[in-house]
Design a protein around this motif. Sequence first.
Motif, PDB file in Angstrom:
ATOM      1  N   PHE A   1      -8.790  -4.992   1.006  1.00 50.36           N
ATOM      2  CA  PHE A   1      -8.850  -3.539   0.906  1.00 50.36           C
ATOM      3  C   PHE A   1     -10.262  -3.037   1.148  1.00 50.36           C
ATOM      4  O   PHE A   1     -11.237  -3.746   0.894  1.00 50.36           O
ATOM      5  CB  PHE A   1      -8.362  -3.082  -0.481  1.00 50.36           C
ATOM      6  CG  PHE A   1      -6.966  -3.531  -0.808  1.00 50.36           C
ATOM      7  CD1 PHE A   1      -6.743  -4.751  -1.413  1.00 50.36           C
ATOM      8  CD2 PHE A   1      -5.885  -2.737  -0.478  1.00 50.36           C
ATOM      9  CE1 PHE A   1      -5.463  -5.185  -1.692  1.00 50.36           C
ATOM     10  CE2 PHE A   1      -4.600  -3.158  -0.763  1.00 50.36           C
ATOM     11  CZ  PHE A   1      -4.378  -4.391  -1.363  1.00 50.36           C
TER      12      PHE A   1
ATOM     13  N   GLN B   1     -11.701  10.092   2.319  1.00 55.31           N
ATOM     14  CA  GLN B   1     -10.673  11.017   2.772  1.00 55.31           C
ATOM     15  C   GLN B   1     -11.208  12.455   2.735  1.00 55.31           C
ATOM     16  O   GLN B   1     -10.834  13.278   3.561  1.00 55.31           O
ATOM     17  CB  GLN B   1      -9.428  10.909   1.877  1.00 55.31           C
ATOM     18  CG  GLN B   1      -8.918   9.484   1.666  1.00 55.31           C
ATOM     19  CD  GLN B   1      -8.431   8.845   2.945  1.00 55.31           C
ATOM     20  OE1 GLN B   1      -7.512   9.358   3.593  1.00 55.31           O
ATOM     21  NE2 GLN B   1      -9.035   7.720   3.325  1.00 55.31           N
TER      22      GLN B   1
ATOM     23  N   PRO C   1      -0.299   7.436   0.581  1.00 52.80           N
ATOM     24  CA  PRO C   1      -0.536   6.019   0.250  1.00 52.80           C
ATOM     25  C   PRO C   1       0.107   5.117   1.292  1.00 52.80           C
ATOM     26  O   PRO C   1       1.185   5.419   1.813  1.00 52.80           O
ATOM     27  CB  PRO C   1       0.127   5.862  -1.130  1.00 52.80           C
ATOM     28  CG  PRO C   1       1.092   6.995  -1.227  1.00 52.80           C
ATOM     29  CD  PRO C   1       0.538   8.121  -0.427  1.00 52.80           C
ATOM     30  N   ASP C   2      -0.577   4.002   1.613  1.00 50.90           N
ATOM     31  CA  ASP C   2      -0.010   3.044   2.570  1.00 50.90           C
ATOM     32  C   ASP C   2       0.550   1.800   1.887  1.00 50.90           C
ATOM     33  O   ASP C   2       1.037   0.891   2.560  1.00 50.90           O
ATOM     34  CB  ASP C   2      -1.038   2.660   3.640  1.00 50.90           C
ATOM     35  CG  ASP C   2      -2.248   1.905   3.085  1.00 50.90           C
ATOM     36  OD1 ASP C   2      -2.222   1.535   1.891  1.00 50.90           O
ATOM     37  OD2 ASP C   2      -3.215   1.696   3.837  1.00 50.90           O
TER      38      ASP C   2
ATOM     39  N   GLU D   1      -1.813   2.076  -4.648  1.00 47.58           N
ATOM     40  CA  GLU D   1      -3.055   2.437  -3.957  1.00 47.58           C
ATOM     41  C   GLU D   1      -3.956   3.250  -4.873  1.00 47.58           C
ATOM     42  O   GLU D   1      -3.527   4.230  -5.492  1.00 47.58           O
ATOM     43  CB  GLU D   1      -2.767   3.221  -2.686  1.00 47.58           C
ATOM     44  CG  GLU D   1      -4.024   3.561  -1.909  1.00 47.58           C
ATOM     45  CD  GLU D   1      -3.738   4.008  -0.486  1.00 47.58           C
ATOM     46  OE1 GLU D   1      -4.662   4.521   0.158  1.00 47.58           O
ATOM     47  OE2 GLU D   1      -2.583   3.832  -0.027  1.00 47.58           O
TER      48      GLU D   1
ATOM     49  N   LYS E   1      -7.794   1.508   1.109  1.00 51.32           N
ATOM     50  CA  LYS E   1      -6.780   1.237   2.121  1.00 51.32           C
ATOM     51  C   LYS E   1      -6.715  -0.257   2.438  1.00 51.32           C
ATOM     52  O   LYS E   1      -7.732  -0.946   2.459  1.00 51.32           O
ATOM     53  CB  LYS E   1      -7.092   2.013   3.399  1.00 51.32           C
ATOM     54  CG  LYS E   1      -7.011   3.533   3.254  1.00 51.32           C
ATOM     55  CD  LYS E   1      -5.583   3.976   3.048  1.00 51.32           C
ATOM     56  CE  LYS E   1      -5.453   5.489   3.053  1.00 51.32           C
ATOM     57  NZ  LYS E   1      -4.033   5.906   2.852  1.00 51.32           N
ATOM     58  N   CYS E   2      -5.512  -0.753   2.706  1.00 54.11           N
ATOM     59  CA  CYS E   2      -5.348  -2.132   3.124  1.00 54.11           C
ATOM     60  C   CYS E   2      -5.842  -2.275   4.556  1.00 54.11           C
ATOM     61  O   CYS E   2      -5.475  -1.485   5.440  1.00 54.11           O
ATOM     62  CB  CYS E   2      -3.882  -2.552   3.019  1.00 54.11           C
ATOM     63  SG  CYS E   2      -3.601  -4.282   3.428  1.00 54.11           S
TER      64      CYS E   2
ATOM     65  N   CYS F   1      -1.974  -7.145   5.413  1.00 56.86           N
ATOM     66  CA  CYS F   1      -1.188  -6.091   4.750  1.00 56.86           C
ATOM     67  C   CYS F   1       0.290  -6.427   4.681  1.00 56.86           C
ATOM     68  O   CYS F   1       1.023  -5.884   3.842  1.00 56.86           O
ATOM     69  CB  CYS F   1      -1.403  -4.759   5.442  1.00 56.86           C
ATOM     70  SG  CYS F   1      -3.157  -4.244   5.474  1.00 56.86           S
TER      71      CYS F   1
END
Length: 328
Positions: A199, A204, A223-224, A228, A316-317, A321
């Motif tokens: 990660f 943002q 969120p991915d 998160e 974020k990954c 992932c």
Amino acid sequence: MRHTTKFKKSKTGQVFFALLVIGAASCRAASAQDRIFNWLPANDESVRLDPGNYHTARTYRPNAPGQNNHVDIKADKPVTIFMTPAEDWNQALQHPEAISRLRQVCLREHVVEATYVCEMPVEPMTLVVRDDRYSADMSIFAGLGEVLDPNNQVERAVGAGITAVLNAKASRRQFTSPNDVHIQYYRWDCVQNCIQPEFQWSFQVREKYELTGFLKVYGGFAPDHDGEQVSIRIKSPVPMVVAMVPSEVANRLHASPDALEAALEKNNCQQRGVQSQQFECTFNLGDGPQSLIVVPEPGARVPNHKKAEVEMQAAKCVANCSLLASRQ
């Protein structure tokens, strides 16, 4: 519990984000299996000792308190094992009369077969093995052992005039009563779940704006992965309301600011009446798109030409992932 989630911190991040790595790893513990570590065999060596002989084994260089080694030792006849500062040992090899005054850490005496573990101080430390049998020369220096496998020698410093390693094929040394010692070294390494998602913190939102009494909305975050982590920082001359809300709610608030209190009533990601604050929230895929909202608290007197700072980062990954997707 050992958290093993890997992060790469953004070069543009502020210092206060460094501590967020621990929190983000904690929130992902339920979705990612921790790495499992254990002691695995490394190199080994066999040495032959005369009575009173010393053997210079591996030198360790711990870089943090609490680090330890792990060694299996098996001898035909009893030996003494200890750790000593590497610099002191090298000096003693050049001045044998100093050997009796060496600092002996994790001393184990009269060992025939044992697993030797030592929690070492933070300095280079050399493992030393000594034959326990009496030698008439022990008051001076009885000599060093002979490594039996010339292809498996550990580098070691030796003073002038003292032979540290004798090649078994070339040596014609006669032992009065050989004591064959086998030393098996181990390394601490990952044995299960070794490949983990990685990660990286990424901005943002990052803005310094002239403060007004109107609601500010920063949209576009989704969120991915489940769990998160998001970190929000605010700095303002007046008390502020800061919250992450679903984007559809934020859009309604932009048109109807009076609905703010109702929108925040059951919201878990918010801070009220803050002027300098940094906090974290966690989101799942099912939460959908989110927006950051900031506005002065109702009734706050907003000064002219003063600025507020707002930042929001998300973890974020960035690698491996697919492993996250398989665990969700």
